[in-house]
Design a protein around this motif. Structure first.
Motif, PDB file in Angstrom:
ATOM      1  N   UNK A  46      54.624  60.058  46.214  1.00  0.00           N
ATOM      2  CA  UNK A  46      54.927  60.039  44.558  1.00  0.00           C
ATOM      3  C   UNK A  46      54.079  60.976  44.092  1.00  0.00           C
ATOM      4  N   UNK A  47      52.766  60.815  44.345  1.00  0.00           N
ATOM      5  CA  UNK A  47      51.772  61.783  43.742  1.00  0.00           C
ATOM      6  C   UNK A  47      51.117  62.989  44.217  1.00  0.00           C
ATOM      7  N   UNK A  48      51.798  63.300  45.550  1.00  0.00           N
ATOM      8  CA  UNK A  48      51.372  64.811  46.104  1.00  0.00           C
ATOM      9  C   UNK A  48      51.792  65.883  45.275  1.00  0.00           C
ATOM     10  N   UNK A  49      50.887  66.915  45.265  1.00  0.00           N
ATOM     11  CA  UNK A  49      49.974  67.224  46.227  1.00  0.00           C
ATOM     12  C   UNK A  49      48.621  66.708  45.583  1.00  0.00           C
ATOM     13  N   UNK A  50      48.316  65.739  44.991  1.00  0.00           N
ATOM     14  CA  UNK A  50      47.071  65.253  44.267  1.00  0.00           C
ATOM     15  C   UNK A  50      46.460  64.544  45.349  1.00  0.00           C
ATOM     16  N   UNK A  51      45.178  64.703  45.531  1.00  0.00           N
ATOM     17  CA  UNK A  51      44.391  63.841  46.623  1.00  0.00           C
ATOM     18  C   UNK A  51      44.216  62.416  45.818  1.00  0.00           C
ATOM     19  N   UNK A  52      44.197  61.425  46.878  1.00  0.00           N
ATOM     20  CA  UNK A  52      44.126  60.079  46.486  1.00  0.00           C
ATOM     21  C   UNK A  52      42.825  59.215  46.861  1.00  0.00           C
ATOM     22  N   UNK A  53      42.698  58.132  46.308  1.00  0.00           N
ATOM     23  CA  UNK A  53      41.605  57.282  46.939  1.00  0.00           C
ATOM     24  C   UNK A  53      41.974  55.986  46.473  1.00  0.00           C
ATOM     25  N   UNK A  54      41.556  54.801  47.382  1.00  0.00           N
ATOM     26  CA  UNK A  54      41.765  53.506  47.130  1.00  0.00           C
ATOM     27  C   UNK A  54      40.547  52.677  47.362  1.00  0.00           C
ATOM     28  N   UNK A  55      40.446  51.562  46.641  1.00  0.00           N
ATOM     29  CA  UNK A  55      39.479  50.532  47.054  1.00  0.00           C
ATOM     30  C   UNK A  55      39.744  49.218  46.824  1.00  0.00           C
ATOM     31  N   UNK A  56      39.448  48.344  47.543  1.00  0.00           N
ATOM     32  CA  UNK A  56      39.762  46.951  47.449  1.00  0.00           C
ATOM     33  C   UNK A  56      38.378  46.006  47.299  1.00  0.00           C
ATOM     34  N   UNK A  57      38.434  45.175  46.594  1.00  0.00           N
ATOM     35  CA  UNK A  57      37.181  44.159  46.638  1.00  0.00           C
ATOM     36  C   UNK A  57      37.975  42.724  46.738  1.00  0.00           C
ATOM     37  N   UNK A  58      37.261  42.252  47.937  1.00  0.00           N
ATOM     38  CA  UNK A  58      37.941  41.029  48.142  1.00  0.00           C
ATOM     39  C   UNK A  58      36.742  39.708  48.253  1.00  0.00           C
ATOM     40  N   UNK A  59      36.941  39.020  47.786  1.00  0.00           N
ATOM     41  CA  UNK A  59      35.810  37.513  47.580  1.00  0.00           C
ATOM     42  C   UNK A  59      35.612  37.653  46.462  1.00  0.00           C
ATOM     43  N   UNK A  60      34.026  36.953  46.142  1.00  0.00           N
ATOM     44  CA  UNK A  60      33.460  36.768  44.859  1.00  0.00           C
ATOM     45  C   UNK A  60      33.064  37.692  44.090  1.00  0.00           C
ATOM     46  N   UNK A  61      33.644  37.811  42.931  1.00  0.00           N
ATOM     47  CA  UNK A  61      33.482  39.009  41.869  1.00  0.00           C
ATOM     48  C   UNK A  61      32.171  39.148  41.679  1.00  0.00           C
ATOM     49  N   UNK A  62      31.286  38.133  41.585  1.00  0.00           N
ATOM     50  CA  UNK A  62      29.613  38.241  41.380  1.00  0.00           C
ATOM     51  C   UNK A  62      29.007  39.147  42.140  1.00  0.00           C
ATOM     52  N   UNK A  63      29.728  39.173  43.512  1.00  0.00           N
ATOM     53  CA  UNK A  63      28.912  40.129  44.284  1.00  0.00           C
ATOM     54  C   UNK A  63      29.689  41.578  44.708  1.00  0.00           C
ATOM     55  N   UNK A  64      30.923  41.507  44.462  1.00  0.00           N
ATOM     56  CA  UNK A  64      31.609  42.737  45.006  1.00  0.00           C
ATOM     57  C   UNK A  64      32.034  43.667  43.778  1.00  0.00           C
ATOM     58  N   UNK A  65      31.714  43.539  42.675  1.00  0.00           N
ATOM     59  CA  UNK A  65      31.768  44.369  41.689  1.00  0.00           C
ATOM     60  C   UNK A  65      33.045  44.200  40.799  1.00  0.00           C
ATOM     61  N   UNK A  66      34.025  43.263  41.175  1.00  0.00           N
ATOM     62  CA  UNK A  66      35.419  42.983  40.780  1.00  0.00           C
ATOM     63  C   UNK A  66      35.384  42.451  39.258  1.00  0.00           C
ATOM     64  N   UNK A  67      36.294  42.316  38.550  1.00  0.00           N
ATOM     65  CA  UNK A  67      36.325  41.853  37.176  1.00  0.00           C
ATOM     66  C   UNK A  67      37.331  40.734  37.104  1.00  0.00           C
ATOM     67  N   UNK A  68      38.509  40.764  38.022  1.00  0.00           N
ATOM     68  CA  UNK A  68      39.592  39.985  37.972  1.00  0.00           C
ATOM     69  C   UNK A  68      39.586  39.162  39.148  1.00  0.00           C
ATOM     70  N   UNK A  69      39.913  37.838  39.366  1.00  0.00           N
ATOM     71  CA  UNK A  69      39.866  37.041  40.328  1.00  0.00           C
ATOM     72  C   UNK A  69      41.232  36.693  41.057  1.00  0.00           C
ATOM     73  N   UNK A  70      41.957  38.064  41.034  1.00  0.00           N
ATOM     74  CA  UNK A  70      43.376  38.054  41.909  1.00  0.00           C
ATOM     75  C   UNK A  70      43.038  39.348  42.512  1.00  0.00           C
ATOM     76  N   UNK A  71      43.081  39.310  43.888  1.00  0.00           N
ATOM     77  CA  UNK A  71      43.014  40.397  44.785  1.00  0.00           C
ATOM     78  C   UNK A  71      43.693  41.518  44.128  1.00  0.00           C
ATOM     79  N   UNK A  72      43.451  42.730  44.144  1.00  0.00           N
ATOM     80  CA  UNK A  72      44.185  43.807  44.022  1.00  0.00           C
ATOM     81  C   UNK A  72      43.434  45.063  44.586  1.00  0.00           C
ATOM     82  N   UNK A  73      44.483  46.146  44.726  1.00  0.00           N
ATOM     83  CA  UNK A  73      43.895  47.336  45.434  1.00  0.00           C
ATOM     84  C   UNK A  73      44.111  48.518  44.295  1.00  0.00           C
ATOM     85  N   UNK A  74      42.875  49.158  44.077  1.00  0.00           N
ATOM     86  CA  UNK A  74      42.954  50.462  43.133  1.00  0.00           C
ATOM     87  C   UNK A  74      43.386  51.630  43.797  1.00  0.00           C
ATOM     88  N   UNK A  75      44.436  52.037  43.328  1.00  0.00           N
ATOM     89  CA  UNK A  75      45.090  53.512  44.072  1.00  0.00           C
ATOM     90  C   UNK A  75      45.039  54.482  42.914  1.00  0.00           C
TER      91      UNK A  75
END
Length: 153
Positions: A102-131
């Motif tokens: 859908x987004x081609x030809x733009x470059x893309x990146x993803x990150x997922x944070x799994x587990x305890x938000x106090x240590x992984x940098x996340x803000x919502x305690x519902x797993x999600x992937x940033x794309x």
């Protein structure tokens, strides 16, 4: 669905005062913004794609400098990947391919944070992937926070 046990948000990882106030309001009412039954009323962005294990929506607080910022979110409220069946992994890859096309030809990146938000940098305690899609002529570096500790350079 009743609210999961434990904190739903880690306020220290908010990126703006607006986002922090939003999370405080949801936390005080026991609302997980990413549980599918809450997205329409509380997230402010529609669900654009639904699968068996995941749905896709745009981020209400996109990272500055991105051309597009999607969230790929499990339908089930989980905080870690190991709580999902193996089939969810195959569906996640298919969704990433769909968004990439859908987004081609733009470059893309993803990150997922799994587990305890106090240590992984996340803000919502519902797993999600940033794309995210990145500009062909970026004006700034996009940084994903993946640790709640330490200093930024």
């Amino acid at each position: 669905m009743s609210a999961p046990e434990g904190p739903l948000y880690y306020l220290e990882s908010s990126r703006s005062s607006e986002q922090r106030e939003y999370m405080e309001s949801l936390e005080s009412r026991g609302i997980c913004v990413f549980c599918p039954e809450n997205v329409e009323e509380h997230h402010g962005r529609p669900i654009e794609h639904r699968g068996e294990h995941w749905y896709v929506t745009q981020n209400a607080f996109p990272y500055e400098g991105t051309e597009a910022h999607y969230l790929i979110v499990p339908v089930k409220h989980v905080t870690s990947f190991e709580e999902l069946p193996d089939e969810a992994g195959a569906e996640l890859w298919a969704i990433k391919r769909m968004l990439r096309e859908r987004l081609a030809p733009l470059a893309t990146a993803t990150v997922e944070r799994s587990g305890d938000m106090k240590y992984n940098g996340g803000s919502v305690a519902h797993l999600h992937t940033h794309f995210v899609a990145l500009s062909r002529e970026p004006t700034r570096t996009i940084r994903f926070k993946v640790s709640a500790k330490g200093t930024e350079e």
